[in-house]
Design an enzyme around this catalytic site. Structure first.
Site, short mmCIF file in Angstrom:
data_model
loop_
_atom_site.label_atom_id
_atom_site.label_comp_id
_atom_site.label_asym_id
_atom_site.label_seq_id
_atom_site.Cartn_x
_atom_site.Cartn_y
_atom_site.Cartn_z
N ASP A 11 56.36 44.59 42.58
CA ASP A 11 55.05 44.11 42.39
C ASP A 11 54.57 43.75 43.98
O ASP A 11 55.48 43.95 44.78
CB ASP A 11 55.00 42.70 41.58
N SER A 12 53.38 43.59 44.14
CA SER A 12 53.02 43.42 45.51
C SER A 12 53.76 41.81 46.09
O SER A 12 54.05 41.58 47.20
CB SER A 12 51.36 42.87 45.73
N TYR A 43 47.87 42.94 47.32
CA TYR A 43 47.27 44.25 47.18
C TYR A 43 45.89 44.40 46.74
O TYR A 43 45.10 45.40 47.04
CB TYR A 43 47.92 45.16 46.17
N GLY A 44 45.20 43.46 46.19
CA GLY A 44 44.11 43.52 45.39
C GLY A 44 42.83 43.82 46.40
O GLY A 44 41.84 44.39 45.99
N CYS A 74 52.43 45.74 38.06
CA CYS A 74 51.34 45.37 39.15
C CYS A 74 50.00 46.10 38.50
O CYS A 74 50.36 47.49 38.51
CB CYS A 74 51.64 45.58 40.44
N ASN A 75 49.26 45.42 38.26
CA ASN A 75 47.80 46.21 37.54
C ASN A 75 47.21 46.88 38.65
O ASN A 75 46.80 47.96 38.75
CB ASN A 75 46.88 45.19 36.91
N THR A 76 47.24 46.13 39.89
CA THR A 76 46.53 46.83 41.06
C THR A 76 47.31 48.35 41.50
O THR A 76 46.61 49.31 41.68
CB THR A 76 46.52 45.96 42.13
N GLU A 152 51.36 32.66 44.80
CA GLU A 152 52.67 33.19 45.86
C GLU A 152 52.97 31.89 46.64
O GLU A 152 54.38 31.93 47.08
CB GLU A 152 52.17 33.91 46.97
N CYS A 184 46.40 40.66 35.84
CA CYS A 184 47.00 40.63 37.11
C CYS A 184 48.30 39.83 36.51
O CYS A 184 48.22 38.90 36.04
CB CYS A 184 46.23 40.04 38.15
N THR A 185 49.48 40.37 36.93
CA THR A 185 50.65 39.72 36.35
C THR A 185 51.03 38.46 37.03
O THR A 185 51.64 37.76 36.50
CB THR A 185 52.07 40.63 36.77
N HIS A 186 50.29 38.29 38.15
CA HIS A 186 50.52 36.71 38.77
C HIS A 186 49.95 35.79 37.96
O HIS A 186 50.42 34.75 37.76
CB HIS A 186 49.80 36.77 40.32
N1 DGL Z 1 50.52 41.09 40.34
C1 DGL Z 1 49.31 42.05 41.05
C2 DGL Z 1 48.58 42.67 39.80
O1 DGL Z 1 48.91 42.75 38.81
C3 DGL Z 1 48.71 41.36 41.83
C4 DGL Z 1 48.03 42.09 42.97
C5 DGL Z 1 47.65 41.54 44.36
O2 DGL Z 1 48.56 41.43 45.06
O3 DGL Z 1 46.55 41.35 44.63
O4 DGL Z 1 47.42 43.18 40.15
#
Ligand code: DGL
Length: 277
Positions: A11-12, A43-44, A74-76, A152, A184-186
């Site tokens: 993930d990011s 990443y977004g 990570c969805n992004t 984070e 978003c997994t976060h």
């Molecule tokens: N966990 C990432 C997701 O699911 C976060 C992306 C990010 O870092 O902005 O999109």
């Protein structure tokens, strides 16, 4: 690489640990490798090309560590890179995307909402998802700037994160949403607070169980489920400073873990800006 090899997850940052927790619950004996690309989080708000290049570099690292499958937690990154990853690497690759279909099946009000990064919401993959499954319901799209950064820091309950969630979620409820997708997994780590703010009449849809299910299907069909009977292990890497990232990973993973620095060759500016393909 064989059935006893590890599964790679990235993930990011620390958001993918929500996926890792679900994978550990479902696969007791698998060895798991986790990479947090903390030097590049979030990443977004980065370009799809940047996220794609980072995803390729991290997948290279995981394959070099003998990963038998990769989970893009990570969805992004899934939106920006999954097609490229699948064309470049021969191991099974499982991604994550906003769960529009289950939410559309669940809603009683006919209005569902997606919380995600702007990168996910502007991706072609998301547009296709909407076209495919969103036909019969109203879908409210809510980019949530700042929430990833909040997770984070490991601050999951404070006033700042509460105010951000209220700002994003309350207007969705006023517009009739009764189902909220965590895109978003976060955000999975914020689910208790989102649930509290949204109230009991709102369903929260989290895709993590579906990801573990899909991973099992892919491992089984490739003969790659671990035959081992011992407990699986976890190893963690970050492209950021391990001393900074370790406390948050340990907090979210509920154990004091060792976090190593991702080797330089997977972090260099060359790789960051190399065009994949
Ligand atoms: N966990 C990432 C997701 O699911 C976060 C992306 C990010 O870092 O902005 O999109």
């Amino acid at each position: 690489m064989n059935a006893s090899s590890p599964i790679g997850i990235f993930d990011s940052g620390v958001g993918g640990l929500s996926v890792l927790l679900e994978i550990r619950r479902s696969f007791a004996s698998e060895d798991l490798l986790y990479v947090a690309d903390s030097a590049c989080v979030p990443y977004g708000d980065k370009s799809p090309q940047f996220v794609e290049a980072r995803s390729v570099a991290i997948a290279e690292f995981l394959v070099d560590r003998n990963a038998k499958a990769i989970v893009v937690a990570c969805n992004t990154a899934t939106g920006a890179a999954i097609t490229t990853l699948r064309s470049r690497f021969s191991v099974p690759i499982v991604g994550v995307e906003p769960a529009i279909k289950p939410a559309a099946e669940k809603t009683a009000s006919g209005v569902i909402a997606v919380l995600a990064t702007s990168g996910t919401l502007s991706s072609d993959k998301f547009a296709k998802l909407l076209a495919r499954f969103g036909g019969d319901v109203d879908i409210l799209i809510q980019p949530c700037a700042g929430l990833v950064e909040q997770v984070e820091t490991g601050e999951l309950h404070g006033e700042k994160v509460r105010a951000l969630i209220a700002k994003y979620v309350l207007p969705l409820l006023e517009r009739g949403a009764d189902t909220i997708i965590l895109g978003c997994t976060h955000y999975s780590f914020l689910a208790p607070l989102i649930r509290e703010i949204a109230g009991p009449g709102v369903s929260i849809v989290d895709p993590n169980a579906a990801i573990a299910h899909e991973l099992r299907r892919r491992l089984e069909s490739n003969g790659l489920l671990s035959p081992d009977l011992r407990s699986g292990t976890e190893r963690f890497w970050t492209s950021g400073a391990p001393d900074d990232v370790k406390p948050v990973i340990s907090q979210l993973w509920n154990a004091d873990v060792e976090v190593r620095r991702l080797p330089k060759r997977y972090c260099s500016q060359d790789i960051l800006f190399r065009a994949p393909g």
